[in-house]
Design a protein around this motif. Structure first.
Motif, short mmCIF file in Angstrom:
data_model
loop_
_atom_site.label_atom_id
_atom_site.label_comp_id
_atom_site.label_asym_id
_atom_site.label_seq_id
_atom_site.Cartn_x
_atom_site.Cartn_y
_atom_site.Cartn_z
N UNK A 52 0.41 -1.05 -0.46
CA UNK A 52 0.00 0.09 0.13
C UNK A 52 0.90 1.32 0.46
N UNK A 53 1.39 1.22 1.10
CA UNK A 53 2.50 2.64 0.65
C UNK A 53 3.48 3.03 -0.37
N UNK A 54 4.26 1.21 -0.45
CA UNK A 54 4.78 1.99 -2.17
C UNK A 54 3.75 2.14 -3.83
N UNK A 55 2.33 2.17 -3.98
CA UNK A 55 0.99 2.38 -4.11
C UNK A 55 1.55 3.68 -4.31
N UNK A 56 0.88 4.50 -3.13
CA UNK A 56 0.51 5.89 -2.44
C UNK A 56 2.10 6.28 -3.44
N UNK A 57 3.17 5.85 -2.67
CA UNK A 57 4.33 6.73 -3.76
C UNK A 57 4.35 6.87 -5.50
N UNK A 58 4.11 5.76 -6.34
CA UNK A 58 3.09 6.36 -7.53
C UNK A 58 2.42 6.71 -7.84
N UNK A 59 1.23 6.68 -7.01
CA UNK A 59 -0.09 7.78 -7.62
C UNK A 59 0.78 8.70 -7.14
N UNK A 60 1.00 9.30 -5.72
CA UNK A 60 1.47 10.68 -5.99
C UNK A 60 2.41 11.23 -7.20
N UNK A 61 3.34 10.22 -7.82
CA UNK A 61 4.04 10.87 -8.52
C UNK A 61 3.67 11.00 -9.69
N UNK A 62 2.52 9.71 -9.96
CA UNK A 62 1.69 10.04 -11.09
C UNK A 62 0.65 11.53 -10.97
N UNK A 63 0.06 12.18 -9.91
CA UNK A 63 -0.47 13.34 -9.99
C UNK A 63 0.56 14.74 -10.21
N UNK A 64 1.53 14.37 -9.60
CA UNK A 64 2.65 15.46 -9.89
C UNK A 64 2.68 15.12 -11.44
N UNK A 65 2.90 14.33 -11.59
CA UNK A 65 2.88 14.63 -13.75
C UNK A 65 1.95 14.74 -14.24
N UNK A 66 0.79 14.64 -14.22
CA UNK A 66 -0.55 15.01 -14.32
C UNK A 66 -0.61 16.38 -14.16
N UNK A 67 -0.29 17.26 -12.51
CA UNK A 67 -0.47 18.88 -12.34
C UNK A 67 0.41 18.89 -13.53
N UNK A 68 2.01 18.89 -13.72
CA UNK A 68 2.82 19.28 -14.85
C UNK A 68 2.45 19.25 -16.03
N UNK A 69 1.19 18.60 -16.19
CA UNK A 69 1.02 18.77 -17.88
C UNK A 69 -0.37 19.21 -18.24
N UNK A 70 -0.93 19.73 -16.78
CA UNK A 70 -1.85 20.89 -16.55
C UNK A 70 -2.98 20.02 -16.60
N UNK A 71 -3.49 18.95 -16.84
CA UNK A 71 -4.21 17.34 -16.63
C UNK A 71 -5.40 17.75 -15.49
N UNK A 72 -6.38 17.52 -15.63
CA UNK A 72 -7.17 17.42 -13.88
C UNK A 72 -7.08 15.70 -13.20
N UNK A 73 -6.39 15.87 -12.31
CA UNK A 73 -6.08 14.78 -11.51
C UNK A 73 -7.72 14.13 -11.87
N UNK A 74 -8.83 14.39 -11.01
CA UNK A 74 -9.79 13.37 -11.47
C UNK A 74 -10.69 12.42 -12.16
N UNK A 75 -9.31 13.07 -13.61
CA UNK A 75 -9.89 12.37 -14.27
C UNK A 75 -9.26 11.18 -14.24
N UNK A 76 -8.30 10.64 -13.68
CA UNK A 76 -7.85 9.39 -13.75
C UNK A 76 -8.32 8.25 -12.87
#
Length: 435
Positions: free
Chosen positions: A411-435
């Motif tokens: 669970x901890x490792x999944x959270x880590x990857x998801x937070x990085x994915x959210x940061x990548x989405x934010x950098x692209x200007x995409x909506x995090x809720x769309x995933x």
């Protein structure tokens, strides 16, 4: 449809078991027989995931699913008149076919989705997949309710029907739409790496080698290594709810004459939990503004509750009890209601993890999904095979403890990857809720 093969094989192996018992052999041979088969399947499955991206790259996802479906049908047909050598041989082939099928399915799911629909499609896919668990066990529960002896006719009827259903499902793979504008695995790089006619045998071999190299390279990336811990947990709990927990329920003599029918009922409620989870998390994914982490958190909490109740409800020696069962009591008098409720929790928690793993893999590797899904099934199947092996020897408390520890870190490792994915989405200007 999926059902509990252990119970269907029980009658076929019953006579040989009685002979072995007279010779002084240890009880529980039937369960060990099936668990050995599952260990073979998951062991071969694991190794085959190394080459499955290459197969999908050469043959294509649709034809890969069709060929794998045929091998699935042949495996089911073996149960119509099973023998030891055909059973174990079929276990090897189904392991290879399963690796190719899962890789092709993941690739097909990804190319038919985008970052806005991958969450929904993963949930719907998982709900449809697990519906077989519900309907298969539902049929067995009502058709064989009250039966203490499974006749040859009953067993053959079920497996003939399952073989026909499997063949029909395989034919339906031809109806899956093709993404003409989507390149198959390895074609992106082949445009730069491969010279000459794309239809040549040399080009085909080069694509296969390139796909294999991609899988190896991808397996050492940070995201995949972190997600491998989560995937390992899904393999351990897959073995537990699909093989071990049903064995535990059937071994508790205090459940009385209903102990065998409870196995089918357990499968039904595992299916209900899987379908409910897949449907809810799929259909409501676009309304989830917090991403995948809350779903995974729900999954681990649900599983921890289930493990706690199982620890108190099931005798510690239930997984390794002899054919005669066990009369031991845990920390409470075994309750049928609690046992079935735990089945539902196991299914619900499993759907939480698997739908979100499928979603995040499809999101992170949308351009090159087949190697990612192959690695996912590789890690999962290895851990499932290991769990099937130790399930024949470890007491229930140790099996639960292993899952608690691995699940926590997963669970901890999944959270880590998801937070990085959210940061990548934010950098692209995409909506995090769309995933």
């Amino acid at each position: 449809m999926r059902i509990n093969f252990q119970e269907l094989l029980h009658h076929k192996c019953e006579r040989s078991h009685q002979k072995d018992k007279q010779r002084g052999s240890k009880p529980g041979k039937v369960v060990l027989f099936v668990h050995c088969s599952m260990s073979i399947i998951y062991g071969v499955f694991s190794a085959s995931n190394l080459i499955s991206p290459s197969v999908v790259a050469i043959v294509g996802p649709q034809l890969s699913m069709v060929i794998s479906g045929i091998f699935y049908s042949l495996y089911i047909a073996v149960f119509i008149q099973p023998t030891t050598w055909t059973f174990y041989t079929a276990s090897v082939f189904i392991g290879i076919a399963a690796a190719v099928l899962w890789t092709a399915q993941g690739n097909c799911l990804t190319v038919n989705s985008d970052e806005n629909t991958i969450g929904r499609n993963s949930g719907v896919f998982w709900a449809l997949l697990q519906s077989s668990l519900f309907f298969g066990n539902l049929y067995i529960y009502f058709a064989w309710q009250g039966k203490t002896h499974i006749s040859e006719s009953d067993r053959r009827t079920v497996f003939i029907a399952l073989t026909v259903i499997s063949l029909v499902g395989t034919v339906l793979f031809f109806l899956i739409r093709k993404q003409e504008d989507t390149k198959a695995l390895g074609e992106e790089d082949s445009a730069n790496e491969i010279l000459g006619d794309s239809s040549s045998a040399q080009n085909t071999m080069t694509r296969a080698v390139a796909a294999f190299k991609k899988s190896i390279k991808l397996s050492f990336t940070k995201e995949i290594m972190l997600l491998s811990v989560t995937t390992a947990y899904t393999g351990l709990e897959l073995t537990f709810f699909s093989g071990v927990y049903g064995t535990c329920i059937g071994a508790v003599n205090r459940f009385g004459s209903e102990e065998k029918s409870l196995i089918g009922l357990s499968g039904i409620f595992i299916g209900v939990g899987e379908i409910l989870g897949g449907g809810i998390f799929g259909l409501l994914s676009k309304r989830n503004r917090f991403g995948r982490n809350p779903v995974v958190m729900l999954g681990i909490i649900v599983h921890f509750i289930a493990f706690y109740l199982i620890f108190f409800n099931m005798p510690n020696d239930a997984p390794i009890a002899p054919m005669e069962g066990t009369d031991d009591v845990a920390y409470m008098i075994p309750s049928k209601e609690v046992a079935i409720f735990c089945s539902f929790l196991l299914g619900l928690g499993d759907s939480c993890f698997n739908t979100q793993l499928l979603s995040i893999l499809g999101f992170l590797y949308s351009e090159d999904s087949a190697p990612a899904f192959a690695i996912f099934k590789f890690v999962q199947s290895i851990c499932a095979a290991v769990a099937y092996f130790y399930s024949n020897y470890f007491l229930l408390q140790w099996q639960l403890l292993i899952m608690v520890v691995v699940g926590f870190f997963g669970t901890i490792t999944f959270f880590t990857v998801e937070w990085e994915a959210a940061a990548a989405l934010a950098a692209r200007g995409s909506d995090y809720s769309s995933i």
